[in-house]
Design an enzyme around this catalytic site. Sequence first.
Site, PDB file in Angstrom:
ATOM      1  N   ASP A 267     -17.534   7.314  -1.843  1.00  0.00           N
ATOM      2  CA  ASP A 267     -16.304   7.189  -1.044  1.00  0.00           C
ATOM      3  C   ASP A 267     -15.943   8.583  -0.532  1.00  0.00           C
ATOM      4  O   ASP A 267     -16.549   9.587  -0.940  1.00  0.00           O
ATOM      5  CB  ASP A 267     -15.175   6.586  -1.909  1.00  0.00           C
ATOM      6  CG  ASP A 267     -13.885   6.332  -1.111  1.00  0.00           C
ATOM      7  OD1 ASP A 267     -13.947   6.284   0.138  1.00  0.00           O
ATOM      8  OD2 ASP A 267     -12.807   6.199  -1.746  1.00  0.00           O
TER       9      ASP A 267
ATOM     10  N   HIS B 227      -7.320   0.812  -6.550  1.00  0.00           N
ATOM     11  CA  HIS B 227      -7.569  -0.071  -5.401  1.00  0.00           C
ATOM     12  C   HIS B 227      -8.216  -1.354  -5.937  1.00  0.00           C
ATOM     13  O   HIS B 227      -9.386  -1.634  -5.685  1.00  0.00           O
ATOM     14  CB  HIS B 227      -8.473   0.641  -4.387  1.00  0.00           C
ATOM     15  CG  HIS B 227      -8.442   0.048  -3.005  1.00  0.00           C
ATOM     16  ND1 HIS B 227      -7.681  -1.067  -2.676  1.00  0.00           N
ATOM     17  CD2 HIS B 227      -9.078   0.416  -1.857  1.00  0.00           C
ATOM     18  CE1 HIS B 227      -7.873  -1.347  -1.390  1.00  0.00           C
ATOM     19  NE2 HIS B 227      -8.702  -0.470  -0.877  1.00  0.00           N
TER      20      HIS B 227
ATOM     21  N   ARG C 214     -13.799  -8.855   1.509  1.00  0.00           N
ATOM     22  CA  ARG C 214     -12.373  -8.629   1.226  1.00  0.00           C
ATOM     23  C   ARG C 214     -11.581  -9.888   1.592  1.00  0.00           C
ATOM     24  O   ARG C 214     -10.710 -10.332   0.846  1.00  0.00           O
ATOM     25  CB  ARG C 214     -11.834  -7.434   2.035  1.00  0.00           C
ATOM     26  CG  ARG C 214     -12.476  -6.077   1.746  1.00  0.00           C
ATOM     27  CD  ARG C 214     -12.073  -5.519   0.407  1.00  0.00           C
ATOM     28  NE  ARG C 214     -10.636  -5.432   0.242  1.00  0.00           N
ATOM     29  CZ  ARG C 214      -9.863  -4.414   0.654  1.00  0.00           C
ATOM     30  NH1 ARG C 214     -10.397  -3.367   1.243  1.00  0.00           N
ATOM     31  NH2 ARG C 214      -8.549  -4.436   0.429  1.00  0.00           N
TER      32      ARG C 214
ATOM     33  N   CYS D 133     -16.533   1.758   0.331  1.00  0.00           N
ATOM     34  CA  CYS D 133     -15.384   0.902   0.655  1.00  0.00           C
ATOM     35  C   CYS D 133     -14.990   1.012   2.128  1.00  0.00           C
ATOM     36  O   CYS D 133     -14.315   0.129   2.650  1.00  0.00           O
ATOM     37  CB  CYS D 133     -14.195   1.257  -0.236  1.00  0.00           C
ATOM     38  SG  CYS D 133     -13.641   2.959  -0.007  1.00  0.00           S
TER      39      CYS D 133
ATOM     40  N   ARG E 115       0.873  -1.193   0.000  1.00  0.00           N
ATOM     41  CA  ARG E 115       0.000   0.000   0.000  1.00  0.00           C
ATOM     42  C   ARG E 115       0.897   1.226   0.000  1.00  0.00           C
ATOM     43  O   ARG E 115       1.702   1.413   0.916  1.00  0.00           O
ATOM     44  CB  ARG E 115      -0.930   0.017   1.210  1.00  0.00           C
ATOM     45  CG  ARG E 115      -1.660   1.352   1.380  1.00  0.00           C
ATOM     46  CD  ARG E 115      -2.768   1.319   2.402  1.00  0.00           C
ATOM     47  NE  ARG E 115      -3.916   0.595   1.904  1.00  0.00           N
ATOM     48  CZ  ARG E 115      -5.169   0.734   2.371  1.00  0.00           C
ATOM     49  NH1 ARG E 115      -5.422   1.579   3.351  1.00  0.00           N
ATOM     50  NH2 ARG E 115      -6.165   0.042   1.863  1.00  0.00           N
TER      51      ARG E 115
ATOM     52  N   GLN F 241     -10.170  -3.896  -3.723  1.00  0.00           N
ATOM     53  CA  GLN F 241     -11.477  -3.374  -3.332  1.00  0.00           C
ATOM     54  C   GLN F 241     -12.500  -3.671  -4.428  1.00  0.00           C
ATOM     55  O   GLN F 241     -13.592  -4.180  -4.146  1.00  0.00           O
ATOM     56  CB  GLN F 241     -11.372  -1.858  -3.091  1.00  0.00           C
ATOM     57  CG  GLN F 241     -12.641  -1.226  -2.588  1.00  0.00           C
ATOM     58  CD  GLN F 241     -12.980  -1.643  -1.161  1.00  0.00           C
ATOM     59  OE1 GLN F 241     -12.142  -1.571  -0.283  1.00  0.00           O
ATOM     60  NE2 GLN F 241     -14.195  -2.094  -0.938  1.00  0.00           N
TER      61      GLN F 241
HETATM   62  N1   CP Z   1     -11.445  -0.152   2.217  1.00  0.00           N
HETATM   63  C1   CP Z   1     -10.174  -0.163   2.685  1.00  0.00           C
HETATM   64  O1   CP Z   1      -9.220  -0.380   1.943  1.00  0.00           O
HETATM   65  O2   CP Z   1     -10.058   0.078   4.024  1.00  0.00           O
HETATM   66  P1   CP Z   1      -8.708   0.255   4.861  1.00  0.00           P
HETATM   67  O3   CP Z   1      -8.102   1.582   4.494  1.00  0.00           O
HETATM   68  O4   CP Z   1      -9.156   0.182   6.293  1.00  0.00           O
HETATM   69  O5   CP Z   1      -7.760  -0.862   4.504  1.00  0.00           O
HETATM   70  N1  NVA Z   2     -10.139   6.766  -1.468  1.00  0.00           N
HETATM   71  C1  NVA Z   2      -9.727   6.388  -0.134  1.00  0.00           C
HETATM   72  C2  NVA Z   2      -9.922   4.918   0.088  1.00  0.00           C
HETATM   73  C3  NVA Z   2      -9.532   4.404   1.444  1.00  0.00           C
HETATM   74  C4  NVA Z   2      -9.689   2.915   1.558  1.00  0.00           C
HETATM   75  C5  NVA Z   2      -8.277   6.800   0.086  1.00  0.00           C
HETATM   76  O1  NVA Z   2      -7.460   6.601  -0.833  1.00  0.00           O
HETATM   77  O2  NVA Z   2      -7.960   7.311   1.146  1.00  0.00           O
END
Ligand code: CP
Ligand code: NVA
Length: 303
Positions: free
Chosen positions: A221, A131, A289, A261, A104, A134
């Site tokens: 989101d 993502h 997930r 998400c 990540r 997701q």
């Molecule tokens: N939806 C998602 O990726 O959540 P987190 O940031 O908690 O991993």
């Molecule tokens: N769009 C959000 C998703 C978090 C899971 C971000 O990138 O922060």
Amino acid sequence: KMKRDFLEVTDLTREEVWRIFDRAKYFKQERSRHRQEEILAGKHLGLLFSKPSTRTRVSFEVAILELGGTPIYLAGQSTQVSRGETIKDTARVLSRYLSGLVVRTFKQEEVKEYGRWFAFPVINALTDTSHPCQALSDYFTILEKKKTFDGLCLTYIGDPNNVCNSLVLMADLLGVSIRISSPPGYPLSPLVRQQMRNPQLLKVSTDPAAFIADADVIYTDTWVSMGSESKEKERIAVFREYQVNENLLSRAKKDFLFMHCLPAHRGQEVTDTVIDGENSVVIDQAENRLHCQKALLEFLHGG
Ligand code: CP
Ligand code: NVA
């Protein structure tokens, strides 16, 4: 044999996604019967995370453990990468210890660089522009609830961000109609649009209500993604009219699914009434997930 990575939705074919859905359904059933498969026995997988996470981290750690492997969490800021060691050196060294990597980070180019230099499968656990894990479990959840993608329409309202990009590319792969309502000056990335093989599946509008009546799924989101906190104030002002609330949903179908998400910013992109309402499937989405990532790990690790 060439190793496989999952860095973008487009790294999988439609047939492979269907196979993963099939296996995710199997893993979900097996878990409810307290049965496990030791596909990753003896393997150690690294989770290199440079942004916060609840769902992605825990669902991957549990998935790896339940498949018989060992997850090793590496906070980005605690590694030498944060002090400037190259991804190339890091990935080549980690290849001597680990059998898989879940990353990540910020730029998509960074996960690509890990994919280039790490000897085993690399999975994208979120970047600034995508993502894919997701999207995989979101369409699995839609299939679980709606039984088919035929004639289905997904409406995304708000910021066309990383999550939205991956939802669009997965819609393109699976043949799902996708609609995006976003403010002027905040359009879907042209790069994502260009990657679509069936661009007729996509319609966009700046009207938040434009695609509500036909929607089978209504998705939103956060307006402020990780890394864009400095623009929080201006973004909250720009997106205000794009809040998913009861008023916006007044013309929605009775059986639409509300999806997010998570984490949600209640009172911003969505109200309590909607996210806690009977159309909301956000907690099932999060659970899936785990099952989908088990299926993905099995697929990439040749189980
Ligand atoms: N939806 C998602 O990726 O959540 P987190 O940031 O908690 O991993
Ligand atoms: N769009 C959000 C998703 C978090 C899971 C971000 O990138 O922060």
